[in-house]
Design a protein around this motif. Sequence first.
Motif, PDB file in Angstrom:
ATOM      1  N   MET A 115       0.813  -1.433   0.451  1.00  0.00           N
ATOM      2  CA  MET A 115      -0.092  -0.304   0.017  1.00  0.00           C
ATOM      3  C   MET A 115       0.612   1.581  -0.028  1.00  0.00           C
ATOM      4  N   LYS A 116       0.442   2.416  -0.797  1.00  0.00           N
ATOM      5  CA  LYS A 116       1.121   3.496  -1.142  1.00  0.00           C
ATOM      6  C   LYS A 116       1.326   4.085   0.639  1.00  0.00           C
ATOM      7  N   SER A 117       2.068   5.247   0.931  1.00  0.00           N
ATOM      8  CA  SER A 117       1.880   5.704   1.891  1.00  0.00           C
ATOM      9  C   SER A 117       1.044   6.791   1.515  1.00  0.00           C
ATOM     10  N   THR A 118       0.653   7.056   2.802  1.00  0.00           N
ATOM     11  CA  THR A 118      -0.661   8.525   2.960  1.00  0.00           C
ATOM     12  C   THR A 118      -0.563   9.280   3.927  1.00  0.00           C
ATOM     13  N   ILE A 119      -0.442  10.705   4.061  1.00  0.00           N
ATOM     14  CA  ILE A 119      -0.151  11.564   4.472  1.00  0.00           C
ATOM     15  C   ILE A 119      -1.079  12.053   5.820  1.00  0.00           C
ATOM     16  N   THR A 120      -0.571  11.110   7.165  1.00  0.00           N
ATOM     17  CA  THR A 120      -1.692  11.516   7.834  1.00  0.00           C
ATOM     18  C   THR A 120      -2.198  12.700   8.474  1.00  0.00           C
ATOM     19  N   LEU A 121      -3.275  13.158   9.437  1.00  0.00           N
ATOM     20  CA  LEU A 121      -3.479  13.942   9.973  1.00  0.00           C
ATOM     21  C   LEU A 121      -2.519  14.727  10.772  1.00  0.00           C
ATOM     22  N   PHE A 122      -1.609  14.401  11.374  1.00  0.00           N
ATOM     23  CA  PHE A 122      -0.794  15.306  11.920  1.00  0.00           C
ATOM     24  C   PHE A 122       0.207  15.855  10.939  1.00  0.00           C
ATOM     25  N   ALA A 123       0.358  14.872  10.145  1.00  0.00           N
ATOM     26  CA  ALA A 123       1.300  15.062   8.928  1.00  0.00           C
ATOM     27  C   ALA A 123       0.710  16.810   8.125  1.00  0.00           C
ATOM     28  N   ALA A 124      -0.596  15.952   7.641  1.00  0.00           N
ATOM     29  CA  ALA A 124      -1.122  16.761   7.035  1.00  0.00           C
ATOM     30  C   ALA A 124      -0.702  18.391   7.877  1.00  0.00           C
ATOM     31  N   LEU A 125      -1.296  18.319   9.478  1.00  0.00           N
ATOM     32  CA  LEU A 125      -1.076  19.844  10.529  1.00  0.00           C
ATOM     33  C   LEU A 125      -0.015  20.444  10.135  1.00  0.00           C
ATOM     34  N   LEU A 126       0.841  19.964  10.331  1.00  0.00           N
ATOM     35  CA  LEU A 126       2.325  20.261  10.114  1.00  0.00           C
ATOM     36  C   LEU A 126       3.057  20.542   8.556  1.00  0.00           C
ATOM     37  N   LEU A 127       2.392  19.995   7.697  1.00  0.00           N
ATOM     38  CA  LEU A 127       2.305  20.514   5.932  1.00  0.00           C
ATOM     39  C   LEU A 127       1.133  21.674   5.686  1.00  0.00           C
ATOM     40  N   ALA A 128       0.378  22.096   6.498  1.00  0.00           N
ATOM     41  CA  ALA A 128      -0.617  23.083   6.021  1.00  0.00           C
ATOM     42  C   ALA A 128      -0.097  24.722   5.856  1.00  0.00           C
ATOM     43  N   PRO A 129       1.233  24.919   6.189  1.00  0.00           N
ATOM     44  CA  PRO A 129       1.974  25.827   6.394  1.00  0.00           C
ATOM     45  C   PRO A 129       2.165  26.189   5.235  1.00  0.00           C
ATOM     46  N   LEU A 130       2.464  25.162   4.689  1.00  0.00           N
ATOM     47  CA  LEU A 130       3.618  24.939   3.395  1.00  0.00           C
ATOM     48  C   LEU A 130       2.452  25.175   2.535  1.00  0.00           C
ATOM     49  N   ALA A 131       1.244  24.009   2.459  1.00  0.00           N
ATOM     50  CA  ALA A 131       0.765  24.614   1.787  1.00  0.00           C
ATOM     51  C   ALA A 131       0.114  25.643   1.341  1.00  0.00           C
ATOM     52  N   THR A 132      -0.096  26.505   2.959  1.00  0.00           N
ATOM     53  CA  THR A 132      -0.410  28.370   1.753  1.00  0.00           C
ATOM     54  C   THR A 132       0.595  28.631   1.243  1.00  0.00           C
ATOM     55  N   LEU A 133       1.407  28.381   1.844  1.00  0.00           N
ATOM     56  CA  LEU A 133       2.671  29.021   0.815  1.00  0.00           C
ATOM     57  C   LEU A 133       2.360  29.011  -0.464  1.00  0.00           C
ATOM     58  N   HIS A 134       2.437  27.705  -0.786  1.00  0.00           N
ATOM     59  CA  HIS A 134       2.549  26.584  -1.786  1.00  0.00           C
ATOM     60  C   HIS A 134       1.702  27.174  -3.283  1.00  0.00           C
ATOM     61  N   ALA A 135      -0.157  27.646  -2.099  1.00  0.00           N
ATOM     62  CA  ALA A 135      -0.725  27.646  -3.259  1.00  0.00           C
ATOM     63  C   ALA A 135      -1.004  29.148  -3.519  1.00  0.00           C
ATOM     64  N   ALA A 136      -0.579  29.749  -3.740  1.00  0.00           N
ATOM     65  CA  ALA A 136       0.002  31.264  -3.732  1.00  0.00           C
ATOM     66  C   ALA A 136       0.374  30.654  -5.468  1.00  0.00           C
ATOM     67  N   ASP A 137       0.781  29.901  -5.970  1.00  0.00           N
ATOM     68  CA  ASP A 137       0.884  29.526  -7.487  1.00  0.00           C
ATOM     69  C   ASP A 137       0.106  28.728  -7.967  1.00  0.00           C
ATOM     70  N   ALA A 138      -0.526  28.673  -7.031  1.00  0.00           N
ATOM     71  CA  ALA A 138      -2.204  27.530  -7.914  1.00  0.00           C
ATOM     72  C   ALA A 138      -3.262  29.207  -8.001  1.00  0.00           C
ATOM     73  N   PRO A 139      -3.848  28.313  -8.871  1.00  0.00           N
ATOM     74  CA  PRO A 139      -5.720  29.521  -9.504  1.00  0.00           C
ATOM     75  C   PRO A 139      -5.928  29.356  -8.103  1.00  0.00           C
ATOM     76  N   ALA A 140      -7.349  30.438  -8.099  1.00  0.00           N
ATOM     77  CA  ALA A 140      -8.473  30.130  -7.700  1.00  0.00           C
ATOM     78  C   ALA A 140      -9.202  28.712  -7.876  1.00  0.00           C
ATOM     79  N   LYS A 141      -9.493  28.402  -9.378  1.00  0.00           N
ATOM     80  CA  LYS A 141      -9.411  27.444  -9.206  1.00  0.00           C
ATOM     81  C   LYS A 141      -9.058  26.059  -9.961  1.00  0.00           C
ATOM     82  N   LYS A 142      -9.033  25.126  -9.820  1.00  0.00           N
ATOM     83  CA  LYS A 142      -7.354  24.135 -10.236  1.00  0.00           C
ATOM     84  C   LYS A 142      -7.946  24.527 -11.800  1.00  0.00           C
ATOM     85  N   PRO A 143      -7.617  24.171 -12.600  1.00  0.00           N
ATOM     86  CA  PRO A 143      -7.241  23.943 -13.846  1.00  0.00           C
ATOM     87  C   PRO A 143      -7.037  22.670 -14.128  1.00  0.00           C
ATOM     88  N   ASN A 144      -7.595  22.383 -15.586  1.00  0.00           N
ATOM     89  CA  ASN A 144      -7.424  20.838 -15.839  1.00  0.00           C
ATOM     90  C   ASN A 144      -5.994  21.271 -16.418  1.00  0.00           C
TER      91      ASN A 144
END
Length: 462
Positions: A1-30
Amino acid sequence: MKSTITLFAALLLAPLATLHAADAPAKKPNIIVILTDDHGWADLGANGVDQHIRTPNVDQLARDGVRFSRGYVTAPQCTPSRAGLITGRYQNRFGVEQNFDPMRSDVVTLPERLKSSGYVTGISGKWHLDSGGPKKDGEKVFDPNLAPHRQGFDEYFTGGMQDYSASHALDGTPFPDAPREISKKGCRVVLQTEWALQFLKRRAAGTGKEKPFFLYLAYMAPHTPLEFPKPWIEQVPADLPRERRSALALIAAIDDGVGRVRQQLKETGQAENTLIFFLGDNGAPLGRKGDGSLNLPLLGQKGMVSEGGIRVPFLAAWPGRIPGGQVFEHPVISLDIAATSVALAGQPNAPELDGVNLLPHLTGGKKEPPHETLYWRWVDQASIQEYPYKLIQLGRDKTLLFDITRPEGEHHTRELSAQHPEIAKRLRAKLETWQATLTRPGPPGRLQRLGHFTGAEILPNN
């Protein structure tokens, strides 16, 4: 089984996701990736090399977006190149060195990453990553755990010529017993285009339009066997060699497919929110195993880490986001497609990915080159590029240094090791350090393709 992000890891990564999301448009592109097979650098009208090539729809894609004049793949052969593309990692990191090397089933693919961000994923055409190892009694061995539907694809139509493993029929009807093995008559390119169009139609219907999609349209062309599909073969000069006529007809069929895909996007209102990448999987094979495609003016061919083996037609277009009419001169690589896609999906930066998010470089946000260094290792060869210099290692000992500013720069008369020994030494050390990190650490194997390099005049024939 492929590894999945646990809730704990997701919480740790949340600030990084916020920063990285600056590159992402408001609507996810196809996201659509169109991959051709054994398609040489010369065979794109926009590259301006050959008078016989006719690719008006692909050329329009270039005018509407960006043509990468130095676009590379991670290997000069189908399986390893595709493994690098679909994972965003140098395939040597997980043991895929050449055709028939099995990809580990636990390696996370791009469609798997995008599914976690709500994407519907589909593939039409050549997969070539489900090998179970070397052939047995002349027959290919397949690993069911590496089938597309177990590697992140929701919908699929995978095969090469007329035989396919499919989740849906060509008319869009879902198979309740998928995967179903089906056979269809007709030109392989047309079949693969037709299924892709039905995938797009499903995404625009009912609740399907609420989710972004990822489509991997992997044409098995102009790869052999030769094929002469109508009406395209009728538009090819009859006095050309048979192989060349096949390549031109198949590439014209691909071009028609690109045009139909773009028209479908326009008709369903998806064009403005769809990023399209178009590239080849490696250079064209030449000689008696050639498919008729051309790599000119680059030296070498499929099976070589020279420019003719790893530098390919490479485009991207996204109306309204990527300014059109660009020719991007800095080196890019197929690994960048995954990194760009993951960023646009709003995911946190994945340090294991070897590519770079290209969007800031294409929209004016970043002026510096995306890459300082690119690497390759394939069977009996390895290479490192720090533009404009490229070092090629043949076997365990022989190294060559070239300035690749000019497309024919890898000719043996332009070998620079004697003039720039300090550059050759530095690049050799960096290449050795990189190779030490791979699943099979160390240099490439004993040189088997001496004739390829003398024939291409990258080595002197003496």
